[in-house]
Design a protein around this motif. Structure first.
Motif, mmCIF file in Angstrom:
data_model
loop_
_atom_site.group_PDB
_atom_site.id
_atom_site.type_symbol
_atom_site.label_atom_id
_atom_site.label_comp_id
_atom_site.label_asym_id
_atom_site.label_seq_id
_atom_site.Cartn_x
_atom_site.Cartn_y
_atom_site.Cartn_z
ATOM 1 N N GLN A 1 -2.610 12.990 14.884
ATOM 2 C CA GLN A 1 -1.496 12.067 14.992
ATOM 3 C C GLN A 1 -1.774 10.860 14.106
ATOM 4 N N CYS A 2 -0.725 10.146 13.764
ATOM 5 C CA CYS A 2 -0.884 8.907 13.006
ATOM 6 C C CYS A 2 0.390 8.088 13.105
ATOM 7 N N THR A 3 0.307 6.832 12.667
ATOM 8 C CA THR A 3 1.438 5.925 12.656
ATOM 9 C C THR A 3 2.079 5.932 11.280
ATOM 10 N N VAL A 4 3.403 6.043 11.253
ATOM 11 C CA VAL A 4 4.158 6.055 10.005
ATOM 12 C C VAL A 4 5.040 4.813 9.958
ATOM 13 N N THR A 5 4.997 4.092 8.846
ATOM 14 C CA THR A 5 5.852 2.926 8.644
ATOM 15 C C THR A 5 6.934 3.259 7.624
ATOM 16 N N GLY A 6 8.167 2.932 7.969
ATOM 17 C CA GLY A 6 9.284 3.156 7.061
ATOM 18 C C GLY A 6 10.338 2.086 7.253
ATOM 19 N N PHE B 1 2.583 6.982 1.288
ATOM 20 C CA PHE B 1 1.386 6.241 0.895
ATOM 21 C C PHE B 1 0.467 6.172 2.109
ATOM 22 N N CYS B 2 -0.725 6.761 2.002
ATOM 23 C CA CYS B 2 -1.554 6.994 3.182
ATOM 24 C C CYS B 2 -2.913 6.315 3.106
ATOM 25 N N TRP B 3 -3.239 5.602 4.197
ATOM 26 C CA TRP B 3 -4.619 5.233 4.461
ATOM 27 C C TRP B 3 -5.226 6.377 5.271
ATOM 28 N N THR B 4 -6.437 6.185 5.754
ATOM 29 C CA THR B 4 -7.124 7.265 6.446
ATOM 30 C C THR B 4 -6.357 7.750 7.659
ATOM 31 N N ASP C 1 -8.478 4.999 -0.473
ATOM 32 C CA ASP C 1 -8.278 5.750 0.760
ATOM 33 C C ASP C 1 -7.647 7.106 0.504
ATOM 34 N N ALA C 2 -6.766 7.539 1.389
ATOM 35 C CA ALA C 2 -6.326 8.932 1.386
ATOM 36 C C ALA C 2 -5.460 9.287 0.192
ATOM 37 N N GLY C 3 -4.715 8.314 -0.356
ATOM 38 C CA GLY C 3 -3.896 8.592 -1.527
ATOM 39 C C GLY C 3 -2.419 8.674 -1.218
#
Length: 265
Positions: free
Chosen positions: A232-237, A204-207, A187-189
């Protein structure tokens, strides 16, 4: 019958995996090519038919200031034709016995669906590993990241050890290299930001999602959205918002909450 898998079982294991975890993004092929270890698999059979399986992946958990050996139960699945026959219960109980023989202090897992937290509770699993998810929206220019490479692994490991909670899954260099290679391949890398020569943040990114991020700031978030071409996107931390994983302790617990992520979940 419960037994450890043998190399000749791999075709049947793969068949059951595909039946329970269908995939169109290439993850299954990548997993079996790069991560799968037959020696970690427990099988439940009925008259020679493979009915269910679990993988007992070895990890180390930093807890109470000490690294302890634990198991991560992964890929737990039952053939739909053989569900509600107790196969998974017997597999889990067998895994607990193996853990105790090997001196592991706990068993952990990530339920695939929220309702499965209740399924695993009678076996002694309780929510323990938490994350926090939030939406980021592109509103301005930001600080552009660069793609991270294998050369950046030592700094990624150091940043994680510095910013992650005191109770956390430990990650060696082999782990970091494997995760970086997988995100690059599928995916995105992985992206990073530097303060001079020092890594200050990574993602760490998916699309369209960020599966794990440490060190993000608002301007870095804007730069990441631009790099991903997203609005926009969802970020997990890290955080205490959402229970991601469970733990079953075999001895007195030393912590009330821990962190795990990037567990092939």
């Amino acid at each position: 019958m419960i037994r450890r898998a043998q190399p000749q079982d791999v075709p049947r294991i793969r068949q059951l995996w595909e039946a329970c975890f269908p995939d169109e993004g290439g993850f299954n092929d990548y997993f079996f090519a790069h991560f799968f270890d037959c020696g970690t698999v427990l099988l439940s059979e009925e008259q020679g038919t493979l009915c269910a399986m679990v993988q007992m992946l070895p990890y180390r958990l930093l807890t109470g200031g000490t690294e302890r050996d634990i198991t991560y139960i992964y890929g737990a699945c039952t053939d739909p034709a053989h569900r509600r026959k107790g196969h998974m219960a017997r597999l889990l109980e067998a895994s607990f016995a193996f853990d105790r023989e090997q001196g592991r202090v706990a068993s952990s897992l990530i339920p695939a669906e929220p309702w499965l937290f209740d399924f695993y509770r009678p076996f002694g699993y309780e929510p323990f590993f938490y994350t926090e998810k939030r939406e980021i929206v592109r509103t301005a220019d930001g600080e552009a990241p660069r793609r991270l490479t294998q050369d950046d692994v030592p700094q990624m490991a150091a940043l994680y050890d510095r910013l992650a909670p005191d109770c956390r899954m430990m990650r060696d260099k082999a782990y970091w290299r494997a995760q970086l290679a997988m995100f690059d391949a599928l995916d995105a890398g992985v992206f990073g930001w530097f303060a001079g020569e020092t890594l200050a943040a990574y993602a760490f990114c998916w699309t369209d999602t960020v599966q794990e991020a440490f060190g993000l700031t608002p301007v870095r978030e804007q730069g990441l959205l631009a790099a991903l071409g997203l609005q926009q996107c969802t970020v997990t931390g890290c955080g205490a918002q959402t229970a991601l994983g469970c733990i079953k302790w075999y001895e007195m617990r030393e912590e009330s909450r821990g962190y795990m992520n990037l567990m092939l979940n």
